[in-house]
Design a protein around this motif. Structure first.
Motif, PDB file in Angstrom:
ATOM      1  N   UNK A 137      -2.550   6.716 -25.000  1.00  0.00           N
ATOM      2  CA  UNK A 137      -1.844   7.361 -26.104  1.00  0.00           C
ATOM      3  C   UNK A 137      -1.552   8.836 -25.862  1.00  0.00           C
ATOM      4  N   UNK A 138      -2.056   9.409 -24.763  1.00  0.00           N
ATOM      5  CA  UNK A 138      -1.732  10.826 -24.550  1.00  0.00           C
ATOM      6  C   UNK A 138      -1.271  11.185 -23.132  1.00  0.00           C
ATOM      7  N   UNK A 139      -1.037  10.156 -22.307  1.00  0.00           N
ATOM      8  CA  UNK A 139      -0.508  10.483 -20.985  1.00  0.00           C
ATOM      9  C   UNK A 139       0.479   9.400 -20.544  1.00  0.00           C
ATOM     10  N   UNK A 140       1.238   9.705 -19.508  1.00  0.00           N
ATOM     11  CA  UNK A 140       2.255   8.752 -19.052  1.00  0.00           C
ATOM     12  C   UNK A 140       1.789   8.112 -17.750  1.00  0.00           C
ATOM     13  N   UNK A 141       1.688   6.792 -17.814  1.00  0.00           N
ATOM     14  CA  UNK A 141       1.158   6.064 -16.658  1.00  0.00           C
ATOM     15  C   UNK A 141       2.236   5.878 -15.594  1.00  0.00           C
ATOM     16  N   UNK A 142       1.862   6.194 -14.374  1.00  0.00           N
ATOM     17  CA  UNK A 142       2.711   5.860 -13.232  1.00  0.00           C
ATOM     18  C   UNK A 142       2.081   4.626 -12.593  1.00  0.00           C
ATOM     19  N   UNK A 143       2.708   3.481 -12.857  1.00  0.00           N
ATOM     20  CA  UNK A 143       2.064   2.230 -12.421  1.00  0.00           C
ATOM     21  C   UNK A 143       1.929   2.153 -10.901  1.00  0.00           C
ATOM     22  N   UNK A 144       2.822   2.819 -10.207  1.00  0.00           N
ATOM     23  CA  UNK A 144       2.784   2.752  -8.741  1.00  0.00           C
ATOM     24  C   UNK A 144       1.534   3.451  -8.197  1.00  0.00           C
ATOM     25  N   UNK A 145       1.184   4.593  -8.809  1.00  0.00           N
ATOM     26  CA  UNK A 145       0.067   5.372  -8.253  1.00  0.00           C
ATOM     27  C   UNK A 145      -1.220   5.219  -9.065  1.00  0.00           C
ATOM     28  N   UNK A 146      -1.075   4.760 -10.317  1.00  0.00           N
ATOM     29  CA  UNK A 146      -2.253   4.681 -11.190  1.00  0.00           C
ATOM     30  C   UNK A 146      -2.598   6.038 -11.803  1.00  0.00           C
ATOM     31  N   UNK A 147      -1.717   7.042 -11.595  1.00  0.00           N
ATOM     32  CA  UNK A 147      -1.961   8.343 -12.236  1.00  0.00           C
ATOM     33  C   UNK A 147      -1.479   8.278 -13.678  1.00  0.00           C
ATOM     34  N   UNK A 148      -2.143   9.007 -14.540  1.00  0.00           N
ATOM     35  CA  UNK A 148      -1.660   9.098 -15.910  1.00  0.00           C
ATOM     36  C   UNK A 148      -1.554  10.588 -16.220  1.00  0.00           C
ATOM     37  N   UNK A 149      -0.311  11.082 -16.272  1.00  0.00           N
ATOM     38  CA  UNK A 149      -0.118  12.529 -16.386  1.00  0.00           C
ATOM     39  C   UNK A 149      -0.020  12.968 -17.831  1.00  0.00           C
ATOM     40  N   UNK A 150      -0.830  13.956 -18.144  1.00  0.00           N
ATOM     41  CA  UNK A 150      -0.817  14.500 -19.508  1.00  0.00           C
ATOM     42  C   UNK A 150       0.252  15.583 -19.584  1.00  0.00           C
ATOM     43  N   UNK A 151       1.506  15.151 -19.580  1.00  0.00           N
ATOM     44  CA  UNK A 151       2.635  16.088 -19.630  1.00  0.00           C
ATOM     45  C   UNK A 151       3.672  15.529 -20.608  1.00  0.00           C
ATOM     46  N   UNK A 152       4.522  16.394 -21.181  1.00  0.00           N
ATOM     47  CA  UNK A 152       5.585  15.876 -22.056  1.00  0.00           C
ATOM     48  C   UNK A 152       6.453  14.883 -21.282  1.00  0.00           C
ATOM     49  N   UNK A 153       7.041  13.874 -21.882  1.00  0.00           N
ATOM     50  CA  UNK A 153       7.070  13.622 -23.327  1.00  0.00           C
ATOM     51  C   UNK A 153       5.838  12.909 -23.884  1.00  0.00           C
ATOM     52  N   UNK A 154       4.738  12.847 -23.144  1.00  0.00           N
ATOM     53  CA  UNK A 154       3.522  12.226 -23.714  1.00  0.00           C
ATOM     54  C   UNK A 154       3.041  13.094 -24.877  1.00  0.00           C
ATOM     55  N   UNK A 155       2.349  12.473 -25.809  1.00  0.00           N
ATOM     56  CA  UNK A 155       1.787  13.220 -26.951  1.00  0.00           C
ATOM     57  C   UNK A 155       0.448  13.784 -26.495  1.00  0.00           C
ATOM     58  N   UNK A 156       0.538  14.832 -25.696  1.00  0.00           N
ATOM     59  CA  UNK A 156      -0.623  15.319 -24.949  1.00  0.00           C
ATOM     60  C   UNK A 156      -1.747  15.841 -25.847  1.00  0.00           C
ATOM     61  N   UNK A 157      -1.401  16.180 -27.081  1.00  0.00           N
ATOM     62  CA  UNK A 157      -2.390  16.760 -27.996  1.00  0.00           C
ATOM     63  C   UNK A 157      -3.241  15.697 -28.708  1.00  0.00           C
ATOM     64  N   UNK A 158      -2.876  14.424 -28.531  1.00  0.00           N
ATOM     65  CA  UNK A 158      -3.663  13.391 -29.208  1.00  0.00           C
ATOM     66  C   UNK A 158      -5.032  13.265 -28.533  1.00  0.00           C
ATOM     67  N   UNK A 159      -6.085  13.326 -29.316  1.00  0.00           N
ATOM     68  CA  UNK A 159      -7.433  13.227 -28.754  1.00  0.00           C
ATOM     69  C   UNK A 159      -8.103  11.891 -29.075  1.00  0.00           C
ATOM     70  N   UNK A 160      -7.820  11.354 -30.245  1.00  0.00           N
ATOM     71  CA  UNK A 160      -8.408  10.058 -30.637  1.00  0.00           C
ATOM     72  C   UNK A 160      -7.328   9.182 -31.261  1.00  0.00           C
ATOM     73  N   UNK A 161      -7.517   7.872 -31.103  1.00  0.00           N
ATOM     74  CA  UNK A 161      -6.583   6.896 -31.679  1.00  0.00           C
ATOM     75  C   UNK A 161      -7.392   5.893 -32.488  1.00  0.00           C
ATOM     76  N   UNK A 162      -6.754   5.340 -33.493  1.00  0.00           N
ATOM     77  CA  UNK A 162      -7.438   4.300 -34.275  1.00  0.00           C
ATOM     78  C   UNK A 162      -6.420   3.320 -34.818  1.00  0.00           C
ATOM     79  N   UNK A 163      -6.842   2.091 -34.975  1.00  0.00           N
ATOM     80  CA  UNK A 163      -5.995   1.090 -35.619  1.00  0.00           C
ATOM     81  C   UNK A 163      -6.857   0.383 -36.653  1.00  0.00           C
ATOM     82  N   UNK A 164      -6.356   0.393 -37.875  1.00  0.00           N
ATOM     83  CA  UNK A 164      -7.083  -0.231 -38.989  1.00  0.00           C
ATOM     84  C   UNK A 164      -6.307  -1.491 -39.350  1.00  0.00           C
ATOM     85  N   UNK A 165      -6.902  -2.646 -39.099  1.00  0.00           N
ATOM     86  CA  UNK A 165      -6.152  -3.895 -39.259  1.00  0.00           C
ATOM     87  C   UNK A 165      -6.200  -4.400 -40.695  1.00  0.00           C
TER      88      UNK A 165
END
Ligand SMILES: O=C(O)CCC(=O)C(=O)O
Ligand SMILES: [Fe+2]
Length: 462
Positions: A349-377
């Motif tokens: 939820x806060x980085x962009x995955x590069x499937x080729x390398x497995x890197x997940x970069x915390x750079x825009x347009x990712x929502x880099x400021x998100x620290x926690x996520x939750x889903x209430x079903x």
């Protein structure tokens, strides 16, 4: 101790009042009163944490006034230049062309004198496109530079005005608490020296791990059953966060969801499902317009706050957790087809995955400021649709799945350590409240405070 708990909101309201107006006699009197209450310790007397960013915004507010001053300074300066314009020239002559007057129905809304000394725009009309116009030279380079300068200064100040609104809301709430306990104050000991009582570090306690929601707001709610994973300290699961009745009410609200993902995309994840959402502010606005009963929007707000508090407590956060985006989301199966795709691809939820390398970069347009996520079903009347954590950024297959059901909350830190996705919803409609949080007050969701304010106004009026 129960006496202290019962009036904790009032004690904190008083501490906040004193923080805001340290020299006010009323604020001091209130503080002294609460200080004297049996069982009240310095630890209880702390200003409300949610007000702190708003107090900071007041500084911005001051800068805003300063920028306005500066702006009028600029205009005055232009004024002087205007005085020094070519002499003896006839204003009327200057204006007697078709620059301003043609066509007369299309009157410029700015006073004419404001334009006299400005560059003469070069206007291009397209005979083939009578409803298009292009003009160059409307501003000089110097004017562009000044406006750019101004835009740079004003942006954070405009954001601060959202905070300003929330501030008024909190002030209202504070005075509510203080009035409520006003009668108790009447009974306070007389004749004691205010200065003496306040001359200590009564206000200085750190607000570590404070629940951000008033305790009294939760009295009627179920107690959640929380499951922590010792192997995964940044994941939690809680059941019973909502009752069946509360889920039903939120599902009622879900009828107002609109197609899209809240980010202007229509079929964001898969064409095999309809994706619909309702964010917290739109829900509040619908209540304001009389379309949705306020109880439903208030429940949406309270349930969201409750998840936030549970997460802050369970992850033992030492600073406040702020909403960053909140929406109610339903995914509905469209076709009965053999599905190989997912309802939601594996992502962080806060980085962009590069499937080729497995890197997940915390750079825009990712929502880099998100620290926690939750889903209430909210429900389980559908097929498929399990939430899952993937093994890693390199192995996106499911490691652990969670089946949604009413009142279940899944929460996790928003980074690459928690790659996750949703299995295809193959039948029915799956609804949940998805929440993202930030520890950075600058990315606090202004729309959440606006929604709270709208509901507060509705209640006050009715
Ligand atoms: O609905 C879910 O279970 C997860 C949704 C999700 O991961 C997202 O919206 O980012
Ligand atoms: Fe996600």
């Amino acid at each position: 101790m129960s006496a202290v708990n019962a009036s904790l909101p009032a004690i904190q309201a008083s501490a906040t009042q004193l923080q805001l107006e340290p020299h006010s006699d009323v604020a001091k009197k209130n503080a002294v009163f609460y200080r004297q209450q049996h069982g009240v310790t310095r630890k209880d007397f702390i200003p409300r944490e949610d007000v702190q960013p708003l107090i900071e915004s007041m500084d911005l507010e001051h800068s805003f006034m300063h920028v306005l001053d500066e702006l009028s300074g600029h205009l005055e300066q232009f004024g002087e230049e205007r005085q020094g314009g070519e002499e003896g020239q006839d204003d009327a002559e200057l204006l007697d062309n078709d620059f301003l007057a043609n066509p007369p129905a299309n009157m410029p809304q700015t006073e004419e004198w404001e334009w006299q000394e400005w560059n003469k725009p070069e206007i291009v009309r397209f005979t083939t496109d009578p409803d298009r116009l292009l003009a160059d030279n409307v501003l000089s380079q110097d004017q562009c530079d000044k406006l750019l300068e101004l835009a740079k200064d004003v942006q954070p100040l405009i954001e601060s005005m959202d905070l300003e609104h929330s501030f008024m809301h909190v002030l209202d709430e504070l005075s509510g608490h203080l009035e409520q306990f006003g009668e108790e104050r009447q009974g306070g000991e007389e004749g004691q020296d205010d200065a003496e009582l306040l001359d200590n570090d009564f206000l200085a306690y750190p607000p570590a791990n404070m629940p951000q929601t008033e305790e009294w707001e939760w009295q009627e709610w179920n107690k959640p059953e929380i499951v922590r994973f010792t192997t995964d300290p940044d994941r939690m699961l809680a059941d019973n966060v909502l009752s069946q009745d509360q889920c039903d009410k939120l599902l009622e609200l879900a009828k107002y969801c609109k197609e899209g993902d809240g980010y202007q995309r229509k079929a964001p994840h898969t064409y095999n499902e309809l994706f619909e959402e309702l964010n917290i502010l739109d829900a509040a606005k619908k209540s304001q317009e009389g379309e949705v009963v306020p109880e439903l929007s208030q429940l949406y707000i309270n349930a969201s706050r409750r998840s936030r508090d549970a997460i802050a407590k369970e992850f033992n956060l030492q600073t406040p957790l702020y909403f960053s985006y909140t929406h109610l989301v339903c995914r509905t199966a469209k076709h009965v087809v053999e599905r190989r795709d997912l309802s939601h691809h594996v992502h962080s939820d806060n980085c962009i995955l590069n499937e080729a390398t497995g890197d997940c970069d915390k750079v825009p347009p990712a929502y880099t400021w998100r620290d926690y996520s939750a889903i209430m079903y909210l429900n389980d009347e559908f097929e498929g649709g399990d939430f899952f954590y993937a093994h890693s950024t390199k192995d996106l297959s499911p490691e652990e799945t969670v089946s949604p059901k009413c009142g279940r909350l899944v929460a996790f830190s928003a980074g690459k350590e928690n790659m996750h996705g949703v299995l295809a919803v193959t039948k029915g409609r799956r609804c949940a409240v998805a929440l993202w949080f930030t520890l950075d007050p600058n990315h606090k969701e202004a729309t959440f405070s606006m929604a709270e304010e709208i509901l507060h106004e509705i209640k006050t009026v009715s």
